[in-house]
Structure formats: structure tokens, C-alpha cells
Write an enzyme that holds these catalytic residues in place. Structure first.
Site, mmCIF file in Angstrom:
data_model
loop_
_atom_site.group_PDB
_atom_site.id
_atom_site.type_symbol
_atom_site.label_atom_id
_atom_site.label_comp_id
_atom_site.label_asym_id
_atom_site.label_seq_id
_atom_site.Cartn_x
_atom_site.Cartn_y
_atom_site.Cartn_z
ATOM 1 N N LYS A 165 -17.802 40.145 50.658
ATOM 2 C CA LYS A 165 -19.007 40.978 50.742
ATOM 3 C C LYS A 165 -19.684 40.985 52.113
ATOM 4 O O LYS A 165 -19.301 41.734 52.990
ATOM 5 C CB LYS A 165 -19.978 40.549 49.653
ATOM 6 N N ASP A 179 -17.037 29.869 44.570
ATOM 7 C CA ASP A 179 -16.925 31.293 44.863
ATOM 8 C C ASP A 179 -18.281 31.761 45.391
ATOM 9 O O ASP A 179 -19.236 31.929 44.628
ATOM 10 C CB ASP A 179 -16.530 32.054 43.591
ATOM 11 N N PHE A 186 -17.803 35.486 37.360
ATOM 12 C CA PHE A 186 -17.051 36.659 37.834
ATOM 13 C C PHE A 186 -16.339 36.301 39.134
ATOM 14 O O PHE A 186 -16.956 35.780 40.061
ATOM 15 C CB PHE A 186 -17.988 37.850 38.073
HETATM 16 N N1 PLP Z 1 -16.539 36.863 43.280
HETATM 17 C C1 PLP Z 1 -17.819 37.199 43.093
HETATM 18 C C2 PLP Z 1 -18.817 36.125 42.835
HETATM 19 C C3 PLP Z 1 -18.218 38.531 43.130
HETATM 20 O O1 PLP Z 1 -19.499 38.864 42.910
HETATM 21 C C4 PLP Z 1 -17.243 39.526 43.372
HETATM 22 C C5 PLP Z 1 -17.601 40.956 43.394
HETATM 23 O O2 PLP Z 1 -18.639 41.376 42.980
HETATM 24 C C6 PLP Z 1 -15.911 39.131 43.566
HETATM 25 C C7 PLP Z 1 -15.588 37.793 43.533
HETATM 26 C C8 PLP Z 1 -14.832 40.154 43.822
HETATM 27 O O3 PLP Z 1 -14.943 40.663 45.107
HETATM 28 P P1 PLP Z 1 -14.175 42.023 45.494
HETATM 29 O O4 PLP Z 1 -14.825 43.112 44.714
HETATM 30 O O5 PLP Z 1 -14.368 42.142 46.972
HETATM 31 O O6 PLP Z 1 -12.748 41.817 45.119
#
Ligand code: PLP
Length: 379
Positions: free
Chosen positions: A239, A210, A127
Site C-alpha cells: 500500500k 502483516d 485479511f
Molecule cells: N494485507 C492486508 C492487511 C491488507 O489490508 C491488504 C489489502 O487490503 C492485503 C494484505 C493485500 O494487499 P494487495 O491488495 O496489495 O494484494
């Protein structure tokens, strides 16, 4: 819950039937005066807890001193935040943006520029966010908005042979979470990430980690990849980075930063004074209160106390723990909410995801264990 028809509802029936009025540390209070222990952390955001006095003071002072300026001018707080973040993560250069998805968009764009290639390899069940570019490398949700954006090849997470089979001269980067978060805190086989980095290097491709969910101390280490002995070319954070203030970052090696020319990337709000003050304050609290050690202590305690009949597996590290249940997790999460505990779920329907602030008092874990035991026995 507010009945506000002018607000777009993107959660639907999954929304918790509760209205929160205030929170401090790891404790929430709703509009009826009921208290809740926070094992959710605002979707793994509030590592330093809610309303930390240092964070509140720094933000208030920044708001009163210099509330906004874009990257057109230098501001000391932005330089300090970048320096502190690079020191904390052992990366070379930081670029501030606004959300996890936007950080990943930037990372993909930078990897394509740095390598002159266009294919991205991403992981099944990974994700990376909901914007079109991030969605193009995200396993779930992208079918809802087909055709997917970008030139992506997917491989199973943790499968080195599958990766080797598709890693060719067209691949700009491999993007992966070091530990898959929304998939249910799924760890790869030992040594996999280091092998991916090695294969990327040999192929002239970049490794993008990520760490939007796993980074900034959530696993009890600054980055989850560092704990696996891996230094990525590009790391994305979000986050927990601003302690609840919306801010994210793309961290990169000096080499990648040198491929990005003036005017090639930009953002109005990225690197704004309040966001950078929030980053600086968050990192200061993590250091001053030794929250990395506290995250590890809480993690050990969750491992020890939350193993019980009905829990098939406990996995994760620090304040980022998955409980794999022998039944659907959502009704259990609902029962826990009713009993005063906020917990998360995941795309694996049997997983409860716990990501409390690292300032959670240890006795809250015993209280959760007792309620979880009763809940699992009753159903
Ligand atoms: N990458 C990861 C691993 C995530 O868990 C999330 C959100 O849960 C995101 C990217 C996306 O972040 P945002 O919701 O701040 O766009």
C-alpha cells in the site's frame, strides 16, 4: 463512471458513481469539476498524498535514466531503497515484490523454509490478500474459493489462550495484522502481540506481522507492531510503501534471510528501478515533512472532532481511524461522497474507515465533522 465492457468489473454496484480526472495532495476533482476531500487514501495507500512534487520528480528522473532491470543485475536505487526501508523499520533485510498479497505469499513460503514446518496459524477476521496462498490464511472470502489452500489453523484475534492451545511443533508461523484493518481497525488487547511473539519464540515458530495496511507511517509510527513494542521475524508491507506506485516488500531478520537459498524465490518486476525509486522518494517525503508527527496530529484531531451523536466509538491511531456508527455505514458513506468526502467502509457493516493522506489540511476534518453531523442527524 466509464462504460467499458472490455474491463472486468470486480466491484459491482458498490463502485462509486464518480469519475476522477485529477488529484493533488488530499483533494480530488471529478469530470464535472467538483472537489472532494480524500479520507480514503486509495484504500490506505497515499500517505504522502497525490502527485507530491518530490515523488513525481524522482520517478520521472528514474524513468529517464534506467527504466527497467531485473534482480539479475545490481542497481544502486534498489540497494538504496532496501537500506532506507530497513533503517526506517529497524528490520535487517528487504525483498521487494509487487503487491500485498504477493508479499504475504513470500512471507509464508520463507517461514516454511526457515522452520521446516508447514502449519500456519492465522486470525479470525484477518485479511492477507486475494491470491490463493494469501487467501488460505484470510478469514473472509476464502469460502468463495474452497477448498482453501495451505495448512491453516484459525484462532480468534487477541485470544492468547486459544493460540497457546494450538501452537505445537508443526507450526511454522503465526501471521497476524498488528491491528486488523479491513475488519474495521480492530486493536488487540494490550500486550497480546508481545505475548504472541514470546510464545512463537518458545515454540520455534516465526511471527509474521502483516503491515500491508498499517505500515509505513499510517499509524504515526513506522510500523504498528513497533508501537506495540514488538519486533516480528517477518514483516510485510505494501500500500503506502511506494506512494501509489505498485510495490511491496517482505522484511525479515538476518536469520530468516540466511535460510533462503539462491533460486528459491524470484520475481520479474519485484525490485524494479521505478518501484525502488518510488520507495526511496516516499520515505524521503515522510522524513522531510515529518509525516509521522503530522499523522499523529491529524489522528488526535479526528478523535476530538468526530465524536458526536450517532458515533458509538472512535478508534485507531494516526491517519487510520474507525468510526463505529449506530447504523449501517454504507448509506452514510454514500451521503458523504455526495457531499464531497471520500471515506472507506470495512467488513464490519457499521464502521466507517478513514485513512486520509498525512498531508490532509486540518480544516478538512472540521468540514467532514460538520457534514457527518448533518448526515447523522438527518437519518
Ligand atoms: N494485507 C492486508 C492487511 C491488507 O489490508 C491488504 C489489502 O487490503 C492485503 C494484505 C493485500 O494487499 P494487495 O491488495 O496489495 O494484494
Amino acid at each position: 463512471m466509464y462504460a467499458v465492457s472490455s474491463l472486468l468489473d470486480t466491484v459491482g454496484p458498490a463502485q462509486w458513481p464518480v469519475t476522477f480526472i485529477r488529484a493533488h495532495g488530499a483533494r480530488f476533482t471529478d469530470d464535472k469539476g467538483r472537489g472532494y476531500w480524500d479520507f480514503y487514501g486509495g484504500h490506505a495507500v497515499t500517505l504522502i498524498g497525490q502527485g507530491h512534487p518530490h515523488w513525481v520528480g524522482v520517478l520521472a528522473s528514474q524513468a529517464g535514466t534506467l527504466s527497467f532491470m531485473t534482480t539479475m543485475a545490481s542497481i544502486p536505487v534498489r540497494d538504496r531503497a532496501a537500506e532506507a526501508l530497513c533503517a526506517f523499520t529497524e528490520m535487517d533485510v528487504a525483498w521487494f515484490v509487487n503487491s500485498g498479497a504477493e508479499a504475504n505469499e513470500g512471507a509464508l513460503k520463507m517461514a516454511r523454509k526457515a522452520t521446516g514446518r508447514s502449519v500456519i496459524v492465522a486470525m479470525e477476521n484477518g485479511f492477507h490478500g486475494r491470491t490463493m496462498g494469501a487467501l488460505g490464511v484470510t478469514w473472509k472470502y476464502r469460502e468463495q474459493h474452497a477448498p482453501a489452500h495451505g495448512n491453516t489453523r484459525f484462532v480468534p484475534f487477541g485470544d492468547l489462550e486459544a493460540l497457546e492451545a494450538i501452537l505445537d511443533a508443526d507450526v511454522a508461523a503465526v501471521i497476524t495484522e498488528p491491528v486488523q484493518g479491513i475488519a474495521g481497525i480492530v486493536e488487540p488487547p494490550e500486550g497480546w502481540l508481545a505475548a504472541v511473539k514470546e510464545r512463537c519464540e518458545a515454540n520455534g515458530s516465526l511471527l509474521i506481522c502483516d503491515e500491508v495496511q498499517s505500515g509505513v507511517g499510517r499509524t504515526g509510527a513506522p510500523l504498528a507492531a513497533t508501537a506495540q513494542g514488538v519486533k516480528a521475524d517477518i514483516v510485510t508491507l505494501g500500500k503506502g510503501l511506494g506512494g501509489g506506485f505498485p510495490v511491496s516488500a517482505v522484511l525479515m531478520s538476518r536469520g530468516v534471510s540466511e535460510t533462503i537459498g539462491a533460486g528459491e524465490h524470484g520475481t520479474t518486476f519485484g525490485g524494479a528501478p521505478l518501484a525502488c525509486a518510488a520507495v526511496e522518494a516516499t520515505l524521503a517525503v515522510i522524513a522531510a515533512e515529518d509525516l509521522l508527527s503530522k499523522a499523529n496530529i491529524l489522528g488526535d484531531r479526528m478523535f476530538a472532532e468526530l465524536r458526536m451523536p450517532g458515533v458509538l466509538e472512535v478508534r485507531g491511531r494516526g491517519v487510520w481511524i474507525a468510526l463505529v456508527l449506530d447504523r449501517p455505514a454504507k448509506p452514510v458513506a454514500n451521503a458523504l461522497l455526495e457531499a464531497g468526502f471520500l471515506v472507506g467502509t470495512s467488513t464490519d457493516p457499521t464502521v466507517l474507515r478513514l485513512s486520509p493522506p498525512a498531508v490532509l489540511p486540518e480544516h478538512a476534518i472540521s468540514a467532514l465533522a460538520e457534514t457527518l453531523r448533518t448526515t447523522l442527524e438527518a437519518k
